[in-house]
Enzyme design. Sequence first.
Site, mmCIF file in Angstrom:
data_model
loop_
_atom_site.group_PDB
_atom_site.id
_atom_site.type_symbol
_atom_site.label_atom_id
_atom_site.label_comp_id
_atom_site.label_asym_id
_atom_site.label_seq_id
_atom_site.Cartn_x
_atom_site.Cartn_y
_atom_site.Cartn_z
ATOM 1 N N HIS A 129 0.839 -1.211 0.000
ATOM 2 C CA HIS A 129 0.000 0.000 0.000
ATOM 3 C C HIS A 129 0.873 1.262 0.000
ATOM 4 O O HIS A 129 0.844 2.061 0.930
ATOM 5 C CB HIS A 129 -0.958 -0.009 1.196
ATOM 6 C CG HIS A 129 -2.061 -1.009 1.045
ATOM 7 N ND1 HIS A 129 -2.069 -2.217 1.707
ATOM 8 C CD2 HIS A 129 -3.175 -1.000 0.264
ATOM 9 C CE1 HIS A 129 -3.157 -2.903 1.348
ATOM 10 N NE2 HIS A 129 -3.836 -2.193 0.485
ATOM 11 N N HIS A 175 1.454 1.613 -5.734
ATOM 12 C CA HIS A 175 0.099 1.048 -5.855
ATOM 13 C C HIS A 175 -0.870 2.140 -6.338
ATOM 14 O O HIS A 175 -1.678 1.909 -7.237
ATOM 15 C CB HIS A 175 -0.346 0.476 -4.505
ATOM 16 C CG HIS A 175 -1.801 0.139 -4.419
ATOM 17 N ND1 HIS A 175 -2.414 -0.791 -5.235
ATOM 18 C CD2 HIS A 175 -2.792 0.642 -3.619
ATOM 19 C CE1 HIS A 175 -3.702 -0.859 -4.940
ATOM 20 N NE2 HIS A 175 -3.962 -0.003 -3.971
ATOM 21 N N HIS A 204 -6.573 7.194 -3.004
ATOM 22 C CA HIS A 204 -7.501 6.284 -2.323
ATOM 23 C C HIS A 204 -6.905 5.519 -1.142
ATOM 24 O O HIS A 204 -7.645 4.991 -0.321
ATOM 25 C CB HIS A 204 -8.114 5.295 -3.325
ATOM 26 C CG HIS A 204 -7.227 4.141 -3.633
ATOM 27 N ND1 HIS A 204 -6.157 4.226 -4.486
ATOM 28 C CD2 HIS A 204 -7.223 2.860 -3.167
ATOM 29 C CE1 HIS A 204 -5.545 3.067 -4.528
ATOM 30 N NE2 HIS A 204 -6.171 2.216 -3.738
ATOM 31 N N ASP A 205 -5.572 5.445 -1.037
ATOM 32 C CA ASP A 205 -4.956 4.714 0.089
ATOM 33 C C ASP A 205 -3.973 5.587 0.863
ATOM 34 O O ASP A 205 -3.081 5.044 1.537
ATOM 35 C CB ASP A 205 -4.223 3.453 -0.422
ATOM 36 C CG ASP A 205 -5.137 2.231 -0.507
ATOM 37 O OD1 ASP A 205 -6.132 2.188 0.240
ATOM 38 O OD2 ASP A 205 -4.854 1.334 -1.323
ATOM 39 N N ASP A 246 -8.518 -0.799 -8.341
ATOM 40 C CA ASP A 246 -7.778 -1.108 -7.111
ATOM 41 C C ASP A 246 -7.153 -2.510 -7.174
ATOM 42 O O ASP A 246 -6.056 -2.737 -6.669
ATOM 43 C CB ASP A 246 -8.746 -1.001 -5.915
ATOM 44 C CG ASP A 246 -8.029 -0.842 -4.591
ATOM 45 O OD1 ASP A 246 -6.816 -0.555 -4.593
ATOM 46 O OD2 ASP A 246 -8.691 -0.983 -3.547
ATOM 47 N N GLN A 250 -4.985 -17.857 -3.145
ATOM 48 C CA GLN A 250 -5.124 -16.988 -4.317
ATOM 49 C C GLN A 250 -6.286 -17.433 -5.193
ATOM 50 O O GLN A 250 -7.071 -16.613 -5.659
ATOM 51 C CB GLN A 250 -3.815 -16.956 -5.119
ATOM 52 C CG GLN A 250 -2.750 -16.102 -4.464
ATOM 53 C CD GLN A 250 -3.247 -14.698 -4.151
ATOM 54 O OE1 GLN A 250 -3.597 -13.942 -5.042
ATOM 55 N NE2 GLN A 250 -3.326 -14.358 -2.876
HETATM 56 ZN ZN LIG Z 1 -5.765 0.301 -2.908
#
Ligand SMILES: [Zn+2]
Length: 343
Positions: free
Chosen positions: A86, A90, A124-125, A233, A285
């Site tokens: 993050h 990213h 956004h992060d 995202d 995963q």
């Molecule tokens: Zn994100």
Amino acid sequence: MEKLLQSKFKPSESEMEYFINSYKTLRMPMDFLSYKWCPFEDEENMVELCVHMMKDMLEPQLATNDPLLFELTCIVRNTYRDLPYHNFEHAVGVMHCAYIILKRNRGLFDQIEVTSIMISALCHDVDHPGLTNSFLVTINHPLAKLYEKSPLEHHHYYLCYYLLKNFKIFQHLDSNEYSKLMNNIKNNILATDLAVFLERRRNILKLKRNKAFNIISEPDRSLMKSILMTACDLSSTCKPFPPARMYTEAIIKEFYEQGDKEKMLGLIPASIMNRDLSARLPEEQVRFYVSLALPCYSLLVQIIPNTEQLYYGCLKVYFQWQLEVDKKSQPVWKVEESYLSAE
Ligand SMILES: [Zn+2]
């Protein structure tokens, strides 16, 4: 808060000068207009490439103000922490995916929506601590006390809100336009909580089943933009397998660090957060692709049909993880068995 954003994160004059000069000789990466491009391929130019994307997409009053765009991008970059996943890279990857979707669908969104998606993707992060919402709730973190739902995403949104307010970047908008922009940014950033994605996906599927989904009506548009944000995202899941795997390993590194904290508190971490269970990664995963990533891109294709490359990219990576599971001859999840695809 506003003072903090102004002083600590502001780029120096020499840094600003460096970026503005570097932009003049910037060579665009070969595959920049493809979903396959990954920010680490051009790590040293991430700030310039962000500004390039904004210049292509934002309204002329902003797009021509290079110093402002560089300052904003540098401040946002500086508010991201140095985490395995993050981090600013990213954010650039998410913004790039949004950029390609918007560039290939000019006219689908109005200018305020386009601006809000680009800014939301970039911010956004911001200040992500590398911990999940459920862990923040468990440890009674101040953010979890402050916000009842989606504490992380509310934190990212309010930082973004203060940043934009302090920066006076949208002075050219009238009050109605500004409030539409901020409402859009709030919807977009809060939509990046995967719990919100699952809820909104259910809403869209229900509307579609009743043939009542209408992208012209504002509530349905909001749902569409939410799905678009999740798709951006999660877009590292649609890259060729080597980088997709690399991004998975990066987020798993963050998860294991949280798992270690949970063990120290006497809690039992989820298997994906438990480094002692790292051999289960391929199964985890497969489970993630079946329950979240693939449903997200198959829904996006239904709403914005020319995003099918993302879906097929995601499917290819899913098959690779499945192959790793098969090699181990263990029980697997199958797409058709997903509780989500049965809806
Ligand atoms: Zn994100």
